[in-house]
Design an enzyme around this catalytic site. Structure first.
Site, PDB file in Angstrom:
ATOM      1  N   GLU A 143      -1.589   3.096  -3.154  1.00 32.78           N
ATOM      2  CA  GLU A 143      -0.338   3.824  -2.888  1.00 32.78           C
ATOM      3  C   GLU A 143      -0.576   4.983  -1.930  1.00 32.78           C
ATOM      4  O   GLU A 143      -0.820   4.750  -0.775  1.00 32.78           O
ATOM      5  CB  GLU A 143       0.340   4.283  -4.177  1.00 32.78           C
TER       6      GLU A 143
ATOM      7  N   ASP B  49       6.129   4.311  -7.013  1.00 30.25           N
ATOM      8  CA  ASP B  49       6.993   3.344  -6.319  1.00 30.25           C
ATOM      9  C   ASP B  49       8.225   2.959  -7.156  1.00 30.25           C
ATOM     10  O   ASP B  49       9.103   2.254  -6.676  1.00 30.25           O
ATOM     11  CB  ASP B  49       6.208   2.076  -5.936  1.00 30.25           C
TER      12      ASP B  49
ATOM     13  N   THR C  61      -2.778   2.178   2.071  1.00 33.25           N
ATOM     14  CA  THR C  61      -2.768   0.710   1.994  1.00 33.25           C
ATOM     15  C   THR C  61      -3.558   0.045   3.134  1.00 33.25           C
ATOM     16  O   THR C  61      -3.859   0.675   4.135  1.00 33.25           O
ATOM     17  CB  THR C  61      -1.313   0.188   1.942  1.00 33.25           C
TER      18      THR C  61
ATOM     19  N   SER D 159       7.369  -2.890  -4.671  1.00 32.96           N
ATOM     20  CA  SER D 159       6.491  -2.681  -3.519  1.00 32.96           C
ATOM     21  C   SER D 159       7.197  -3.082  -2.234  1.00 32.96           C
ATOM     22  O   SER D 159       8.271  -3.710  -2.270  1.00 32.96           O
ATOM     23  CB  SER D 159       5.243  -3.553  -3.705  1.00 32.96           C
ATOM     24  N   SER D 160       6.591  -2.713  -1.118  1.00 30.23           N
ATOM     25  CA  SER D 160       7.049  -3.204   0.189  1.00 30.23           C
ATOM     26  C   SER D 160       5.999  -4.085   0.844  1.00 30.23           C
ATOM     27  O   SER D 160       6.181  -4.517   1.987  1.00 30.23           O
ATOM     28  CB  SER D 160       7.349  -2.034   1.117  1.00 30.23           C
TER      29      SER D 160
ATOM     30  N   GLY E 249       1.758   0.667   5.350  1.00 31.07           N
ATOM     31  CA  GLY E 249       2.787   1.525   5.950  1.00 31.07           C
ATOM     32  C   GLY E 249       3.963   1.846   5.046  1.00 31.07           C
ATOM     33  O   GLY E 249       5.027   2.194   5.541  1.00 31.07           O
ATOM     34  N   GLY E 250       3.805   1.702   3.714  1.00 29.15           N
ATOM     35  CA  GLY E 250       4.922   2.017   2.823  1.00 29.15           C
ATOM     36  C   GLY E 250       6.104   1.115   3.119  1.00 29.15           C
ATOM     37  O   GLY E 250       5.932  -0.053   3.484  1.00 29.15           O
TER      38      GLY E 250
END
Ligand code: GLU
Length: 564
Positions: free
Chosen positions: A404, A424, A384, A448-449, A470-471
């Site tokens: 992703e 995800d 990302t 998502s984050s 960073g997930g």
């Protein structure tokens, strides 16, 4: 002797520590992006009088070439836009959707158990319908000034002439053991011959197929991506790797315009992206919980301040796991979760003393008449990218964009990487007989984050644009940077440089090699299970201060800030 030794030790430490560089400032416009060549393309567009959205399109097109491990036109993105003339913030959702053919057992083994993440993410199974191009086209229709076709010129030129492979791109190619077994990826990112060798850092990489795809999109608009030969190429590439993406899925994709989620914090207004990302809601929850404590009177390295931040994050992640999912399909109590009253009540669980070490449980933001959900289980590898831009008219964007995992599904078509965003979703559609809100379903957007953020001052003027890759850690990176900016009045670079502390309702992750290491025993004494972790945040941000633009980019990756 002892004294002399400690003086030498201090001197060596000072000498070894990286220079504290001041934030970059500019007067007219600014772009902060994850790679220097992408930032340059954005600045070129701003210099031509382009808007923030125009520049974002040029930046994204270049990022897909020079930082293909992180984002690209085969992925998805979220973009927040501030329109200076109408003083309006709009949220654009370019998140991938699940193909019509998916079933809830997409990520289950034949024995009904969830697949391992590493087994699931490469290949066609995990590819969602890409949303970046549709989202950028929608934003361009409303906020663009320069012609769409012109915005792809810098990326086309770089793809044809080539660019030097960066240290991080080389590192990421080497870090993905299956990448060379995908024919297109092998042709682009490895030297010919056996065994395949990753292209060297500094080598010139060309990607003529990508140039060709961009030419088609530049002249044909989004239709040239979602229908015709490019769509056909994507469907065939995914089918060859066992996936079920169809021409209808592509032709039917729609980017969405949504209302941002906003909440007050210390007199500022903080706006984030609503579901299908958890980023906005969860960051606002962390801030809303901290609003109940005197954070401004604590120092950035105060154990009490960081203990509170960690507990706020634990509570917010507990809610995130239970309630957040695609709100077009699942009822998500966004208002309840971000309500100051609910958060003030929940903040009573936080303490400056020793905390309860058991994982936090989700709260009850509203009397939830709906389904009794089981918590989501996340698994992801960080990739990302984040882009912040402010143009000469004062319009701003905050865009986080993703394929992703590093190099997404590893499947390529038309010179670009296809995402693995469907990973995800929760792999298990239900746990202990209770459904998971973020379960796989046709046309649904995976949770998502990503947390692109805009901040406004007391007068309602734009104050900052920021975000990070960073997930699920994105949420912690963004929340901590906001605390640095808004509670401690740090400049953008200093807020980005803060040693990172993350708690996703599990262990307390402290950034290895930073001043936080020495505080570990004190966090342990307060009830935390401490882990030292290398950190790969990639925060980019711009702040408006005394009429000037002040930018920062995360030295943990390759981002830069450019302005005039
Ligand atoms: N796929 C993740 C998300 O949408 C982002 C992955 C990452 O940041 O590495 O939240």
């Amino acid at each position: 002797m002892r004294m002399a030794r400690s003086i030498i030790a201090v001197w060596v430490l000072l000498w070894l520590s990286p220079p504290v560089d001041a934030a970059v400032t500019a007067q007219r416009h600014m772009v902060a992006a994850g790679h220097p060549l992408a930032a340059q393309a954005g600045r070129e567009i701003l210099r031509k009088g382009g808007t923030a959205v125009d520049a974002a399109i040029a930046v994204q097109a270049v990022l897909g070439l020079v930082e293909p491990q992180s984002s690209g036109i085969g992925g998805g993105a979220f973009l927040l836009h501030w329109d200076q003339a109408s003083r309006q913030t709009t949220a654009y959702d370019g998140r991938e959707t699940a193909p019509a053919s998916v079933t809830p057992d997409l990520f289950l083994n034949p024995d009904g158990q969830p697949m391992g993440f590493r087994d699931a993410f490469t290949g066609g199974r995990s590819v969602g319908v890409p949303g970046v191009i549709a989202m950028l086209a929608l934003a361009h229709e409303r906020h663009g000034k320069l012609p769409w076709a012109e915005l792809f010129a810098p990326a086309i030129k770089l793809s044809e002439e080539g660019f030097p492979v960066s240290a991080r791109l080389r590192l990421m190619i080497g870090a993905m053991p299956k990448l060379s077994s995908f024919a297109q990826a092998r042709a682009v990112y490895f030297t010919p011959g056996e065994p395949p060798q990753a292209v060297a850092a500094g080598a010139i990489l060309r990607n003529p197929d990508y140039a060709q795809s961009l030419r088609m999109i530049a002249s044909g608009g989004p239709r040239a991506f979602y229908t015709g030969p490019l769509a056909q190429a994507m469907v065939e590439a995914v089918a060859a790797q066992g996936g079920g993406l169809s021409l209808d899925d592509l032709a039917g994709y729609q980017a969405k315009q949504r209302s941002p989620v906003c909440a007050p914090y210390r007199g500022y207004k903080v706006c984030g992206m609503p579901p299908p990302t958890s980023g906005g809601v969860t960051v606002l929850q962390i801030l809303g919980l901290l609003e109940n404590f005197e954070m401004p009177s604590l120092a950035p390295d105060s154990v009490v301040a960081l203990h509170l931040l960690a507990q706020a994050s634990r509570l917010a992640f507990a809610d995130r796991g239970l309630y957040l999912a695609d709100s077009d399909i699942v009822d998500v109590p966004v208002k309840g979760l971000t309500s100051p009253r609910y958060l003030a009540r929940r903040a009573q669980r936080m303490t400056i003393g020793r905390m309860d070490s058991a994982p936090a449980l989700a709260g009850r933001p509203v009397r939830h008449a709906g389904i009794d959900y089981a918590p989501n289980v996340d698994g992801a590898l960080p990739s990302t990218t984040h882009v912040s831009i402010i143009d000469g008219q004062g319009n701003a964007i905050s865009m986080t964009s993703s394929v992703e995992a590093p190099f997404g599904s590893h499947v390529m078509a038309g010179g670009f990487i296809l995402n693995n965003q469907l990973t995800d979703f929760s792999f298990a559609p239900q746990i202990d007989g209770r459904p998971v809100a973020n379960a796989v379903a046709p046309h649904k957007r995976p949770l998502s984050s990503m947390a692109p953020t805009l901040v406004f001052d007391k007068a309602g003027a734009l104050y900052a644009s920021l975000g990070s890759p960073g997930g699920t850690r994105i949420i912690g990176y963004v929340a901590q940077t906001l605390v640095g900016l808004l509670d401690w009045n740090l400049d953008m670079q200093a807020a980005i440089d803060l040693p990172r502390l993350i708690d996703r309702n599990g262990p307390l992750e402290l950034e290895a090699g930073t001043t936080l290491e020495a505080l570990a025993p004190r966090f342990t004494a307060l009830g935390h299970r401490v882990e030292m972790q290398p950190t790969f945040s990639g925060i980019q941000g711009i702040r408006v201060i005394a009429g000037k633009l002040e930018g920062g980019a995360d030295k943990r990756r390759e981002g830069v800030v450019l302005g005039d």
